[in-house]
Design a protein around this motif. Structure first.
Motif, PDB file in Angstrom:
ATOM      1  N   UNK A 111      -4.277  20.943 -12.414  1.00 33.04           N
ATOM      2  CA  UNK A 111      -4.771  20.610 -11.073  1.00 33.04           C
ATOM      3  C   UNK A 111      -3.675  20.176 -10.111  1.00 33.04           C
ATOM      4  N   UNK A 112      -2.422  20.310 -10.534  1.00 36.87           N
ATOM      5  CA  UNK A 112      -1.348  19.911  -9.618  1.00 36.87           C
ATOM      6  C   UNK A 112      -1.191  20.963  -8.515  1.00 36.87           C
ATOM      7  N   UNK A 113      -1.126  20.526  -7.267  1.00 36.47           N
ATOM      8  CA  UNK A 113      -0.880  21.496  -6.189  1.00 36.47           C
ATOM      9  C   UNK A 113       0.572  21.969  -6.221  1.00 36.47           C
ATOM     10  N   UNK A 114       0.847  23.086  -5.565  1.00 32.85           N
ATOM     11  CA  UNK A 114       2.214  23.627  -5.576  1.00 32.85           C
ATOM     12  C   UNK A 114       3.040  23.166  -4.385  1.00 32.85           C
ATOM     13  N   UNK A 115       2.379  22.695  -3.352  1.00 29.98           N
ATOM     14  CA  UNK A 115       3.091  21.979  -2.298  1.00 29.98           C
ATOM     15  C   UNK A 115       2.080  21.122  -1.549  1.00 29.98           C
ATOM     16  N   UNK A 116       2.566  20.242  -0.695  1.00 27.82           N
ATOM     17  CA  UNK A 116       1.666  19.379   0.063  1.00 27.82           C
ATOM     18  C   UNK A 116       2.099  19.321   1.522  1.00 27.82           C
ATOM     19  N   UNK A 117       1.116  19.297   2.395  1.00 26.09           N
ATOM     20  CA  UNK A 117       1.361  19.110   3.821  1.00 26.09           C
ATOM     21  C   UNK A 117       0.825  17.724   4.160  1.00 26.09           C
ATOM     22  N   UNK A 118       1.722  16.818   4.554  1.00 29.56           N
ATOM     23  CA  UNK A 118       1.317  15.427   4.720  1.00 29.56           C
ATOM     24  C   UNK A 118       1.647  14.923   6.121  1.00 29.56           C
ATOM     25  N   UNK A 143       0.235  10.244 -14.708  1.00 35.79           N
ATOM     26  CA  UNK A 143      -1.202  10.528 -14.716  1.00 35.79           C
ATOM     27  C   UNK A 143      -1.984   9.311 -14.250  1.00 35.79           C
ATOM     28  N   UNK A 144      -1.598   8.146 -14.749  1.00 30.71           N
ATOM     29  CA  UNK A 144      -2.272   6.918 -14.359  1.00 30.71           C
ATOM     30  C   UNK A 144      -2.198   6.713 -12.845  1.00 30.71           C
ATOM     31  N   UNK A 145      -1.006   6.876 -12.305  1.00 25.66           N
ATOM     32  CA  UNK A 145      -0.811   6.638 -10.867  1.00 25.66           C
ATOM     33  C   UNK A 145      -1.560   7.663 -10.020  1.00 25.66           C
ATOM     34  N   UNK A 146      -1.495   8.922 -10.419  1.00 30.65           N
ATOM     35  CA  UNK A 146      -2.160   9.972  -9.632  1.00 30.65           C
ATOM     36  C   UNK A 146      -3.678   9.805  -9.696  1.00 30.65           C
ATOM     37  N   UNK A 147      -4.192   9.600 -10.918  1.00 28.45           N
ATOM     38  CA  UNK A 147      -5.641   9.518 -11.082  1.00 28.45           C
ATOM     39  C   UNK A 147      -6.228   8.265 -10.425  1.00 28.45           C
ATOM     40  N   UNK A 148      -5.368   7.248 -10.228  1.00 30.84           N
ATOM     41  CA  UNK A 148      -5.846   6.033  -9.571  1.00 30.84           C
ATOM     42  C   UNK A 148      -5.430   5.945  -8.098  1.00 30.84           C
ATOM     43  N   UNK A 194       0.797  -1.232   0.000  1.00 25.37           N
ATOM     44  CA  UNK A 194       0.000   0.000   0.000  1.00 25.37           C
ATOM     45  C   UNK A 194       0.823   1.273   0.000  1.00 25.37           C
ATOM     46  N   UNK A 195       2.062   1.190  -0.455  1.00 25.49           N
ATOM     47  CA  UNK A 195       2.877   2.404  -0.502  1.00 25.49           C
ATOM     48  C   UNK A 195       2.407   3.310  -1.636  1.00 25.49           C
ATOM     49  N   UNK A 196       2.679   4.593  -1.500  1.00 25.04           N
ATOM     50  CA  UNK A 196       2.333   5.549  -2.551  1.00 25.04           C
ATOM     51  C   UNK A 196       3.564   6.357  -2.942  1.00 25.04           C
ATOM     52  N   UNK A 197       3.565   6.779  -4.190  1.00 26.33           N
ATOM     53  CA  UNK A 197       4.670   7.602  -4.687  1.00 26.33           C
ATOM     54  C   UNK A 197       4.289   9.070  -4.559  1.00 26.33           C
ATOM     55  N   UNK A 198       5.268   9.902  -4.282  1.00 22.54           N
ATOM     56  CA  UNK A 198       5.066  11.347  -4.386  1.00 22.54           C
ATOM     57  C   UNK A 198       6.096  11.869  -5.389  1.00 22.54           C
ATOM     58  N   UNK A 199       5.608  12.459  -6.481  1.00 22.84           N
ATOM     59  CA  UNK A 199       6.508  13.062  -7.461  1.00 22.84           C
ATOM     60  C   UNK A 199       6.716  14.525  -7.108  1.00 22.84           C
ATOM     61  N   UNK A 200       7.976  14.931  -7.104  1.00 25.97           N
ATOM     62  CA  UNK A 200       8.318  16.294  -6.681  1.00 25.97           C
ATOM     63  C   UNK A 200       8.203  17.346  -7.786  1.00 25.97           C
ATOM     64  N   UNK A 201       7.608  16.968  -8.915  1.00 22.94           N
ATOM     65  CA  UNK A 201       7.460  17.937 -10.003  1.00 22.94           C
ATOM     66  C   UNK A 201       8.620  17.897 -10.977  1.00 22.94           C
ATOM     67  N   UNK A 202       8.510  18.665 -12.086  1.00 22.42           N
ATOM     68  CA  UNK A 202       9.436  18.580 -13.212  1.00 22.42           C
ATOM     69  C   UNK A 202       9.472  17.162 -13.766  1.00 22.42           C
ATOM     70  N   UNK A 203       8.289  16.660 -14.067  1.00 16.96           N
ATOM     71  CA  UNK A 203       8.219  15.337 -14.704  1.00 16.96           C
ATOM     72  C   UNK A 203       8.460  15.458 -16.212  1.00 16.96           C
ATOM     73  N   UNK A 204       8.229  16.661 -16.761  1.00 22.70           N
ATOM     74  CA  UNK A 204       8.343  16.854 -18.219  1.00 22.70           C
ATOM     75  C   UNK A 204       9.628  17.617 -18.584  1.00 22.70           C
ATOM     76  N   UNK A 205       9.776  17.899 -19.887  1.00 21.39           N
ATOM     77  CA  UNK A 205      10.888  18.675 -20.481  1.00 21.39           C
ATOM     78  C   UNK A 205      12.237  17.935 -20.425  1.00 21.39           C
ATOM     79  N   UNK A 263       0.937  10.887  -5.640  1.00 26.28           N
ATOM     80  CA  UNK A 263       0.677  12.326  -5.629  1.00 26.28           C
ATOM     81  C   UNK A 263       1.703  12.951  -6.551  1.00 26.28           C
ATOM     82  N   UNK A 264       1.369  14.091  -7.088  1.00 27.45           N
ATOM     83  CA  UNK A 264       2.355  14.824  -7.877  1.00 27.45           C
ATOM     84  C   UNK A 264       2.122  16.308  -7.654  1.00 27.45           C
TER      85      UNK A 264
END
Ligand code: MN
Length: 394
Positions: free
Chosen positions: A281-288, A223-228, A199-210, A232-233
């Motif tokens: 819809x990506x947030x700019x930071x997360x408090x977890x 997108x698949x992982x976040x939408x399912x 049940x682990x989840x990934x958090x992507x820190x952004x800059x996935x593209x370019x 988080x990204x």
């Protein structure tokens, strides 16, 4: 009428007779959230400031007193929060009032209040000219803010800047115990079914593209992982710039955006629309994890944590001033040298050879796209997992 306010709002209720605002406040907020200026203790301002820093909804009833208002707006501004204001511009009178008479008599002019708001760049949110008008509001709904994921306690695998390095990402995910199953492409799963037995989840820190060679592949998987709900990204400066490009804004195609543009140029309108929607819809930071873990692309100041707004957004994307639009340049002052908070801040953006720990912050952008490696930080274990890059575009 229902109104929606962010769950961590800084609410200012101004009324000529304090009881007017107070009775409105009591209808929609709890006793412990309401502060009337009649509680004219010396330390009330400090107390309010502290509540705002803790992202607690705070409601302040006050008379139209410019000095007091300036003080409160300043407290909010320094803590990156815009007030939600309710202005009662009538004098119906009410039975009992706990108002400090001196204060209420000093200023009665709402024009000066408006000016004070304007000085801070704000306008009134809700203005009532009669009791009837104010009674139209029958519900105040607290809207969860997108940065608040405190309830998710993990465990997480936090991954640094991917920049289109699809092969390395898939390998790293496999090393972390994720099962990646390729399935036929649709706009729900984007060709992937990803699962972790524990049940682990990934958090992507952004800059996935370019910059990198397989931007579309990375987008599909993320997108698949976040939408399912497997990941988080957050947005990085490159993701945000690609979004602006796809929306048709005037953006200079450089610093790696040319690779995204090239690799996505033959894609369908519908597919691009999905990318736009995702990036938008990506947030700019997360408090977890109950506030113990903060996720940002490039950096954050302690007082910005949990706040929204343009200043916070810019800081999260660039770790300081945007420096023109050169995302590669090192920021002038290092925000983490001044950070002394208790929460762990995990970020990327600034490429380092090995993860850099400083004052409870850790940079895990180890430059996969320039031939170094892709790094994951396992949380709460605080273990590093890495794999070498097969890509070098530097
Ligand atoms: Mn970046």
């Amino acid at each position: 009428m229902k109104i929606l306010i962010p769950e961590n709002s800084f609410v200012l209720i101004l009324s000529e007779k304090l009881c007017e605002g107070e009775s409105f406040a009591q209808k929609f907020f709890s006793e412990s959230e309401i502060f009337s200026i009649s509680d004219n203790k010396r330390d009330i301002m400090d107390f309010i400031a502290q509540r705002i820093e803790e992202n607690l909804l705070t409601v302040i009833c006050l008379p139209p007193d410019s000095l007091l208002l300036t003080q409160l707006l300043q407290i909010g501004k320094e803590r990156y929060i815009k007030p939600v204001s309710f202005i009662f511009r009538y004098k119906n009178g009410c039975e009992s009032s706990s108002i400090n008479v001196q204060l209420s008599q000093v200023y009665s002019d709402f024009k000066s209040i408006k000016k004070t708001f304007k000085l801070f760049g704000y306008t009134f949110n809700y203005v009532f000219n009669s009791l009837k008008e104010s009674k139209r509001i029958n519900q105040v709904i607290r809207k969860p803010i997108e940065t608040n994921k405190k309830y998710d306690t993990g465990p997480f695998d936090i991954i640094g800047d991917v920049h289109g390095c699809s092969d390395e990402l898939n390998e790293l995910l496999a090393n972390l115990g994720y099962q990646l199953e390729a399935i036929p492409f649709d706009f729900i799963n984007y060709g992937w079914k990803v699962h972790h037995n524990k049940g682990r989840k990934v958090i992507f820190l952004g800059d996935i593209v370019d910059r990198g060679p397989k931007i579309k592949e990375v987008l599909n998987l993320v997108m698949s992982m976040v939408l399912n709900g497997v990941a988080y990204c957050i947005a990085g400066n490159h993701d945000e710039k690609l979004l602006r490009y796809l929306k048709g804004r005037n953006v200079k195609v450089r610093y790696g955006l040319e690779q995204s543009v090239e690799q996505l140029k033959n894609e369908s309108k519908e597919y691009k629309k999905r990318i736009i929607d995702f990036l938008d819809h990506l947030p700019f930071h997360l408090v977890m994890d109950d506030g113990k873990l903060i996720i940002t692309h490039a950096g954050i100041k302690e007082r910005m944590i949990g706040k929204l707004g343009d200043e916070v957004k810019e800081f999260c994307l660039y770790g300081g001033d945007p420096e023109g639009d050169n995302p590669i340049k090192v920021p002038r002052t290092r925000w983490n040298e001044e950070y002394h908070g208790k929460s762990l801040i995990v970020y990327g953006h600034l490429t380092v050879k090995e993860p850099v720990l400083l004052n409870n912050t850790i940079d895990i952008d180890t430059g996969c796209v320039i031939g170094n490696k892709l790094t994951a930080l396992r949380y709460p274990e605080m273990e590093i997992k890495q794999n070498s890059s097969h890509t070098n575009v530097s």
